[in-house]
Design a protein around this motif. Sequence first.
Motif, PDB file in Angstrom:
ATOM      1  N   VAL A 113       0.835  -1.203   0.000  1.00 24.49           N
ATOM      2  CA  VAL A 113       0.000   0.000   0.000  1.00 24.49           C
ATOM      3  C   VAL A 113       0.873   1.257   0.000  1.00 24.49           C
ATOM      4  CG1 VAL A 113      -1.672   1.328   1.361  1.00 24.49           C
ATOM      5  CG2 VAL A 113      -1.996  -1.122   1.024  1.00 24.49           C
ATOM      6  N   GLY A 114       1.954   1.238   0.768  1.00 25.59           N
ATOM      7  CA  GLY A 114       2.863   2.385   0.785  1.00 25.59           C
ATOM      8  C   GLY A 114       3.495   2.649  -0.571  1.00 25.59           C
ATOM      9  N   MET A 115       3.962   1.596  -1.213  1.00 25.57           N
ATOM     10  CA  MET A 115       4.581   1.746  -2.533  1.00 25.57           C
ATOM     11  C   MET A 115       3.559   2.202  -3.578  1.00 25.57           C
ATOM     12  SD  MET A 115       7.847   1.155  -2.642  1.00 25.57           S
ATOM     13  CE  MET A 115       7.732   2.339  -1.344  1.00 25.57           C
ATOM     14  N   LEU A 116       2.368   1.632  -3.513  1.00 23.45           N
ATOM     15  CA  LEU A 116       1.321   2.017  -4.456  1.00 23.45           C
ATOM     16  C   LEU A 116       0.924   3.484  -4.275  1.00 23.45           C
ATOM     17  CD1 LEU A 116      -0.525   0.935  -6.692  1.00 23.45           C
ATOM     18  CD2 LEU A 116      -2.179   0.377  -4.914  1.00 23.45           C
ATOM     19  N   GLY A 117       0.720   3.898  -3.023  1.00 22.30           N
ATOM     20  CA  GLY A 117       0.357   5.290  -2.756  1.00 22.30           C
ATOM     21  C   GLY A 117       1.453   6.263  -3.163  1.00 22.30           C
ATOM     22  N   LEU A 118       2.678   5.920  -2.824  1.00 23.25           N
ATOM     23  CA  LEU A 118       3.806   6.775  -3.191  1.00 23.25           C
ATOM     24  C   LEU A 118       3.971   6.852  -4.708  1.00 23.25           C
ATOM     25  CD1 LEU A 118       6.238   8.442  -2.167  1.00 23.25           C
ATOM     26  CD2 LEU A 118       7.550   6.320  -2.270  1.00 23.25           C
ATOM     27  N   GLY A 119       3.863   5.715  -5.370  1.00 22.41           N
ATOM     28  CA  GLY A 119       3.999   5.692  -6.822  1.00 22.41           C
ATOM     29  C   GLY A 119       2.935   6.515  -7.519  1.00 22.41           C
ATOM     30  N   ILE A 120       1.690   6.371  -7.067  1.00 22.15           N
ATOM     31  CA  ILE A 120       0.600   7.136  -7.683  1.00 22.15           C
ATOM     32  C   ILE A 120       0.780   8.625  -7.424  1.00 22.15           C
ATOM     33  CG2 ILE A 120      -1.880   7.614  -7.525  1.00 22.15           C
ATOM     34  CD1 ILE A 120      -2.280   4.575  -7.166  1.00 22.15           C
ATOM     35  N   ALA A 121       1.147   8.995  -6.202  1.00 23.74           N
ATOM     36  CA  ALA A 121       1.328  10.418  -5.870  1.00 23.74           C
ATOM     37  C   ALA A 121       2.442  11.044  -6.704  1.00 23.74           C
ATOM     38  CB  ALA A 121       1.626  10.572  -4.386  1.00 23.74           C
ATOM     39  N   LEU A 122       3.566  10.353  -6.814  1.00 25.88           N
ATOM     40  CA  LEU A 122       4.672  10.894  -7.613  1.00 25.88           C
ATOM     41  C   LEU A 122       4.324  10.928  -9.093  1.00 25.88           C
ATOM     42  CD1 LEU A 122       7.738   9.310  -5.805  1.00 25.88           C
ATOM     43  CD2 LEU A 122       7.071  11.710  -5.827  1.00 25.88           C
ATOM     44  N   PHE A 123       3.615   9.919  -9.577  1.00 24.05           N
ATOM     45  CA  PHE A 123       3.204   9.898 -10.980  1.00 24.05           C
ATOM     46  C   PHE A 123       2.284  11.077 -11.295  1.00 24.05           C
ATOM     47  CE2 PHE A 123       0.244   8.558 -14.327  1.00 24.05           C
ATOM     48  CZ  PHE A 123       1.141   8.308 -15.352  1.00 24.05           C
ATOM     49  N   VAL A 124       1.307  11.320 -10.445  1.00 21.33           N
ATOM     50  CA  VAL A 124       0.387  12.443 -10.658  1.00 21.33           C
ATOM     51  C   VAL A 124       1.141  13.765 -10.623  1.00 21.33           C
ATOM     52  CG1 VAL A 124      -1.542  13.710  -9.607  1.00 21.33           C
ATOM     53  CG2 VAL A 124      -1.683  11.238  -9.890  1.00 21.33           C
ATOM     54  N   LEU A 125       2.053  13.905  -9.679  1.00 19.69           N
ATOM     55  CA  LEU A 125       2.828  15.138  -9.570  1.00 19.69           C
ATOM     56  C   LEU A 125       3.660  15.378 -10.831  1.00 19.69           C
ATOM     57  CD1 LEU A 125       3.756  17.112  -6.923  1.00 19.69           C
ATOM     58  CD2 LEU A 125       5.883  16.146  -7.740  1.00 19.69           C
ATOM     59  N   VAL A 126       4.341  14.347 -11.300  1.00 16.24           N
ATOM     60  CA  VAL A 126       5.199  14.500 -12.479  1.00 16.24           C
ATOM     61  C   VAL A 126       4.365  14.752 -13.731  1.00 16.24           C
ATOM     62  CG1 VAL A 126       6.772  13.247 -14.005  1.00 16.24           C
ATOM     63  CG2 VAL A 126       7.176  13.250 -11.559  1.00 16.24           C
ATOM     64  N   MET A 127       3.247  14.058 -13.860  1.00 15.40           N
ATOM     65  CA  MET A 127       2.422  14.245 -15.057  1.00 15.40           C
ATOM     66  C   MET A 127       1.749  15.620 -15.080  1.00 15.40           C
ATOM     67  SD  MET A 127       3.172  11.688 -16.726  1.00 15.40           S
ATOM     68  CE  MET A 127       2.188  11.980 -18.152  1.00 15.40           C
ATOM     69  N   SER A 128       1.406  16.144 -13.920  1.00 16.84           N
ATOM     70  CA  SER A 128       0.804  17.476 -13.895  1.00 16.84           C
ATOM     71  C   SER A 128       1.854  18.577 -14.035  1.00 16.84           C
ATOM     72  CB  SER A 128       0.008  17.672 -12.604  1.00 16.84           C
ATOM     73  OG  SER A 128       0.860  17.636 -11.489  1.00 16.84           O
ATOM     74  N   ALA A 129       3.119  18.252 -13.800  1.00 16.67           N
ATOM     75  CA  ALA A 129       4.176  19.259 -13.869  1.00 16.67           C
ATOM     76  C   ALA A 129       4.444  19.715 -15.301  1.00 16.67           C
ATOM     77  CB  ALA A 129       5.465  18.721 -13.255  1.00 16.67           C
ATOM     78  N   GLU A 130       4.302  18.825 -16.270  1.00 17.02           N
ATOM     79  CA  GLU A 130       4.659  19.195 -17.652  1.00 17.02           C
ATOM     80  C   GLU A 130       3.791  20.329 -18.189  1.00 17.02           C
ATOM     81  OE1 GLU A 130       4.713  19.428 -21.864  1.00 17.02           O
ATOM     82  OE2 GLU A 130       3.033  18.521 -20.794  1.00 17.02           O
ATOM     83  N   PRO A 131       2.461  20.208 -18.193  1.00 15.13           N
ATOM     84  CA  PRO A 131       1.690  21.350 -18.714  1.00 15.13           C
ATOM     85  C   PRO A 131       1.815  22.594 -17.833  1.00 15.13           C
ATOM     86  CG  PRO A 131       0.217  19.630 -17.913  1.00 15.13           C
ATOM     87  CD  PRO A 131       1.595  19.078 -17.859  1.00 15.13           C
ATOM     88  N   TYR A 132       1.940  22.392 -16.528  1.00 10.89           N
ATOM     89  CA  TYR A 132       2.080  23.516 -15.609  1.00 10.89           C
ATOM     90  C   TYR A 132       3.347  24.305 -15.928  1.00 10.89           C
ATOM     91  CZ  TYR A 132       2.349  25.892 -11.065  1.00 10.89           C
ATOM     92  OH  TYR A 132       2.430  26.824 -10.066  1.00 10.89           O
ATOM     93  N   MET A 133       4.447  23.596 -16.138  1.00  2.00           N
ATOM     94  CA  MET A 133       5.708  24.280 -16.447  1.00  2.00           C
ATOM     95  C   MET A 133       5.705  24.841 -17.871  1.00  2.00           C
ATOM     96  SD  MET A 133       8.395  21.834 -14.420  1.00  2.00           S
ATOM     97  CE  MET A 133       9.782  22.496 -15.286  1.00  2.00           C
ATOM     98  N   ARG A 134       5.101  24.117 -18.801  1.00  2.00           N
ATOM     99  CA  ARG A 134       5.057  24.592 -20.188  1.00  2.00           C
ATOM    100  C   ARG A 134       4.290  25.907 -20.282  1.00  2.00           C
ATOM    101  NH1 ARG A 134       1.167  22.759 -23.405  1.00  2.00           N
ATOM    102  NH2 ARG A 134       1.112  20.785 -22.273  1.00  2.00           N
ATOM    103  N   HIS A 135       3.181  26.018 -19.550  1.00  2.00           N
ATOM    104  CA  HIS A 135       2.442  27.285 -19.541  1.00  2.00           C
ATOM    105  C   HIS A 135       3.206  28.359 -18.773  1.00  2.00           C
ATOM    106  CE1 HIS A 135      -0.950  25.750 -21.666  1.00  2.00           C
ATOM    107  NE2 HIS A 135      -1.109  24.761 -20.801  1.00  2.00           N
ATOM    108  N   GLY A 136       4.081  27.936 -17.880  1.00  2.00           N
ATOM    109  CA  GLY A 136       4.939  28.886 -17.186  1.00  2.00           C
ATOM    110  C   GLY A 136       5.941  29.552 -18.113  1.00  2.00           C
ATOM    111  N   VAL A 137       6.333  28.854 -19.180  1.00  2.00           N
ATOM    112  CA  VAL A 137       7.234  29.455 -20.177  1.00  2.00           C
ATOM    113  C   VAL A 137       6.536  30.633 -20.836  1.00  2.00           C
ATOM    114  CG1 VAL A 137       8.381  29.070 -22.389  1.00  2.00           C
ATOM    115  CG2 VAL A 137       8.542  27.348 -20.590  1.00  2.00           C
ATOM    116  N   GLU A 138       5.275  30.430 -21.195  1.00  2.00           N
ATOM    117  CA  GLU A 138       4.522  31.492 -21.877  1.00  2.00           C
ATOM    118  C   GLU A 138       4.308  32.705 -20.981  1.00  2.00           C
ATOM    119  OE1 GLU A 138       0.992  29.379 -22.853  1.00  2.00           O
ATOM    120  OE2 GLU A 138       2.043  28.002 -24.206  1.00  2.00           O
TER     121      GLU A 138
END
Length: 116
Positions: free
Chosen positions: A61-86
Motif C-alpha cells: 500500500v505504501g509503494m502504491l500510494g507513493l507511486g501514484i502520488a509521484l506519478f500524478v505530480l510529475v504528469m501534472s508538472a509538464e503542462p504547468y511548467m510549459r504554460h509557465g514558459v509562456e
Amino acid sequence: MSDAHSRLSRQEILAYLACYSLYLVLIVLALLGFVVWRGTIVALLATFMERSYAGRLIYIVGMLGLGIALFVLVMSAEPYMRHGVERHQLLRRFTRMAVPIVVVLVVGLLARLLAL
C-alpha cells in the motif's frame, strides 16, 4: 499563417529547452524519492514489525500510494511548467513542483536514519 508567425524565435526555443530540462530534473527527483522511500519503508517495517502479512500489506500500500502520488505530480508538472514558459514564470513553477519532492526525499532519508 505565414512562416514568420509559425516559427519560434531562438529565445523561445531556449526557454522550452530549459522547461523540458527542468522537467527531466523533476522526473529524476521523483524516481530518487521513490527509491529512497522504498528503502525507508523496508527499514521501518524491519525495525517495528516482524515478518507478517500485515507488513507486506503496509509495504504494498505504501509503494502504491507513493507511486501514484509521484506519478500524478510529475504528469501534472509538464503542462504547468510549459504554460509557465509562456507567462515567464518557469523557475517559480519549477520551484513549486520541486520543493515538495525534495522535502519528501529528505524526510525519507531522515526516517531511514532513525530506523537504522
